[in-house]
Design a protein around this motif. Sequence first.
Motif, PDB file in Angstrom:
ATOM      1  N   CYS A  66      87.876 -42.701  63.612  1.00 12.22           N
ATOM      2  CA  CYS A  66      86.937 -43.567  62.987  1.00 12.22           C
ATOM      3  C   CYS A  66      87.155 -44.981  63.266  1.00 12.22           C
ATOM      4  O   CYS A  66      86.380 -45.823  63.536  1.00 12.22           O
ATOM      5  N   GLN A  67      88.566 -45.280  62.840  1.00 13.15           N
ATOM      6  CA  GLN A  67      88.988 -46.717  63.250  1.00 13.15           C
ATOM      7  C   GLN A  67      89.016 -47.259  64.555  1.00 13.15           C
ATOM      8  O   GLN A  67      88.684 -48.300  64.755  1.00 13.15           O
ATOM      9  N   MET A  68      89.504 -46.150  65.188  1.00 15.53           N
ATOM     10  CA  MET A  68      89.202 -46.341  66.786  1.00 15.53           C
ATOM     11  C   MET A  68      87.796 -46.810  67.450  1.00 15.53           C
ATOM     12  O   MET A  68      87.671 -47.677  68.207  1.00 15.53           O
ATOM     13  N   ARG A  78      85.061 -53.295  59.737  1.00 15.05           N
ATOM     14  CA  ARG A  78      85.359 -52.375  58.475  1.00 15.05           C
ATOM     15  C   ARG A  78      84.657 -50.784  58.824  1.00 15.05           C
ATOM     16  O   ARG A  78      83.668 -50.817  59.507  1.00 15.05           O
ATOM     17  N   PHE A  79      85.474 -49.754  58.352  1.00 18.88           N
ATOM     18  CA  PHE A  79      85.006 -48.649  58.602  1.00 18.88           C
ATOM     19  C   PHE A  79      85.188 -47.730  57.230  1.00 18.88           C
ATOM     20  O   PHE A  79      85.751 -48.030  56.440  1.00 18.88           O
ATOM     21  N   VAL A  80      84.445 -46.649  57.298  1.00 14.20           N
ATOM     22  CA  VAL A  80      84.459 -45.690  56.000  1.00 14.20           C
ATOM     23  C   VAL A  80      84.312 -44.117  56.524  1.00 14.20           C
ATOM     24  O   VAL A  80      83.363 -44.070  57.320  1.00 14.20           O
ATOM     25  N   TYR A  81      85.425 -43.671  56.088  1.00 17.87           N
ATOM     26  CA  TYR A  81      85.426 -41.991  56.819  1.00 17.87           C
ATOM     27  C   TYR A  81      85.440 -41.226  55.825  1.00 17.87           C
ATOM     28  O   TYR A  81      86.007 -41.029  54.859  1.00 17.87           O
ATOM     29  N   SER A  82      84.250 -40.154  56.020  1.00 13.45           N
ATOM     30  CA  SER A  82      84.124 -39.060  54.982  1.00 13.45           C
ATOM     31  C   SER A  82      84.514 -37.721  55.623  1.00 13.45           C
ATOM     32  O   SER A  82      83.934 -37.151  56.419  1.00 13.45           O
ATOM     33  N   PRO A  83      85.604 -37.534  55.141  1.00 12.20           N
ATOM     34  CA  PRO A  83      86.153 -36.202  55.858  1.00 12.20           C
ATOM     35  C   PRO A  83      85.307 -34.762  55.415  1.00 12.20           C
ATOM     36  O   PRO A  83      85.385 -34.145  56.213  1.00 12.20           O
ATOM     37  N   SER A  84      84.704 -34.752  54.294  1.00 12.97           N
ATOM     38  CA  SER A  84      83.962 -33.595  54.028  1.00 12.97           C
ATOM     39  C   SER A  84      82.805 -33.421  54.739  1.00 12.97           C
ATOM     40  O   SER A  84      82.267 -32.022  55.031  1.00 12.97           O
ATOM     41  N   GLU A  85      82.292 -34.408  55.156  1.00 10.69           N
ATOM     42  CA  GLU A  85      81.164 -34.128  56.264  1.00 10.69           C
ATOM     43  C   GLU A  85      81.522 -34.757  57.642  1.00 10.69           C
ATOM     44  O   GLU A  85      80.726 -34.421  58.607  1.00 10.69           O
ATOM     45  N   LEU A  86      82.914 -35.028  58.061  1.00 13.31           N
ATOM     46  CA  LEU A  86      82.995 -35.553  59.373  1.00 13.31           C
ATOM     47  C   LEU A  86      82.102 -36.906  59.635  1.00 13.31           C
ATOM     48  O   LEU A  86      81.787 -36.805  60.952  1.00 13.31           O
ATOM     49  N   PHE A  87      81.894 -37.714  58.964  1.00 12.71           N
ATOM     50  CA  PHE A  87      80.961 -38.698  59.207  1.00 12.71           C
ATOM     51  C   PHE A  87      82.012 -39.825  59.052  1.00 12.71           C
ATOM     52  O   PHE A  87      82.903 -40.128  58.328  1.00 12.71           O
ATOM     53  N   CYS A  88      81.567 -41.084  60.022  1.00  9.46           N
ATOM     54  CA  CYS A  88      82.083 -42.220  60.271  1.00  9.46           C
ATOM     55  C   CYS A  88      81.141 -43.233  60.210  1.00  9.46           C
ATOM     56  O   CYS A  88      80.042 -43.130  60.728  1.00  9.46           O
ATOM     57  N   PRO A 107      90.194 -51.576  57.769  1.00  8.99           N
ATOM     58  CA  PRO A 107      89.772 -52.609  58.856  1.00  8.99           C
ATOM     59  C   PRO A 107      89.593 -51.771  60.061  1.00  8.99           C
ATOM     60  O   PRO A 107      90.214 -50.909  60.575  1.00  8.99           O
ATOM     61  N   ALA A 108      88.991 -52.564  61.128  1.00  8.32           N
ATOM     62  CA  ALA A 108      88.745 -52.236  62.514  1.00  8.32           C
ATOM     63  C   ALA A 108      90.313 -52.093  63.178  1.00  8.32           C
ATOM     64  O   ALA A 108      90.593 -51.454  64.149  1.00  8.32           O
ATOM     65  N   VAL A 109      91.239 -52.977  62.841  1.00  8.26           N
ATOM     66  CA  VAL A 109      92.396 -52.969  63.288  1.00  8.26           C
ATOM     67  C   VAL A 109      93.586 -53.337  61.949  1.00  8.26           C
ATOM     68  O   VAL A 109      93.077 -54.319  61.304  1.00  8.26           O
ATOM     69  N   CYS A 110      94.485 -52.516  61.966  1.00  5.42           N
ATOM     70  CA  CYS A 110      95.670 -52.700  61.110  1.00  5.42           C
ATOM     71  C   CYS A 110      96.144 -53.914  61.427  1.00  5.42           C
ATOM     72  O   CYS A 110      96.530 -53.992  62.601  1.00  5.42           O
ATOM     73  N   PRO A 111      96.936 -55.029  60.531  1.00  5.01           N
ATOM     74  CA  PRO A 111      97.516 -56.025  61.201  1.00  5.01           C
ATOM     75  C   PRO A 111      98.863 -55.565  61.601  1.00  5.01           C
ATOM     76  O   PRO A 111      99.087 -56.396  62.446  1.00  5.01           O
ATOM     77  N   GLU A 112      99.395 -54.782  61.343  1.00  7.91           N
ATOM     78  CA  GLU A 112     100.567 -54.560  62.011  1.00  7.91           C
ATOM     79  C   GLU A 112     101.067 -52.844  61.678  1.00  7.91           C
ATOM     80  O   GLU A 112     100.591 -52.291  60.595  1.00  7.91           O
ATOM     81  N   ASP A 113     101.997 -52.306  62.426  1.00  4.65           N
ATOM     82  CA  ASP A 113     102.559 -51.018  61.755  1.00  4.65           C
ATOM     83  C   ASP A 113     103.169 -51.416  60.348  1.00  4.65           C
ATOM     84  O   ASP A 113     103.680 -52.398  60.034  1.00  4.65           O
ATOM     85  N   PRO A 114     102.770 -50.224  59.489  1.00  6.09           N
ATOM     86  CA  PRO A 114     103.481 -50.289  58.277  1.00  6.09           C
ATOM     87  C   PRO A 114     105.023 -50.345  58.341  1.00  6.09           C
ATOM     88  O   PRO A 114     105.576 -49.995  59.209  1.00  6.09           O
TER      89      PRO A 114
END
Length: 121
Positions: A66-68, A78-88, A107-114
């Motif tokens: 979803c983020q990709m 921004r995105f929202v992912y709903s795993p129970s429905e497989l909706f993005c 967010p669309a892109v994370c600022p950096e790797d954790p």
Amino acid sequence: LFPMTYSSMYCGRAMVILILPVFVATVDGVDTKKVPGCYLRDARYLLTHLDHVTNPIENVFDFLECQMLCSKTAGCGRFVYSPSELFCYLGAGDQGVVDAKGAVSGPAVCPEDPAACHQLP
């Protein structure tokens, strides 16, 4: 003692399994669990309209996909992912955060790797 959770994240292309304390954050008055990285778990952004996108996008198999999709869509912030429905759901931005059991938002892109991708505990 902090409650612990199992979590996975991607460091580049490698998946890492972590056992981490659960931290509760408050975003606009909503208590959310921060997923390692830049995501919110059990929370849904109130997305703002994004032209040329019909929500939801169906058959999305995880929040990283979803983020990709968001990162490759012009104007998506921004995105929202709903795993129970497989909706993005994709949006230009957000107007706040609300509780949503099971949802993952980010967010669309994370600022950096954790930091866990670069540092040992």
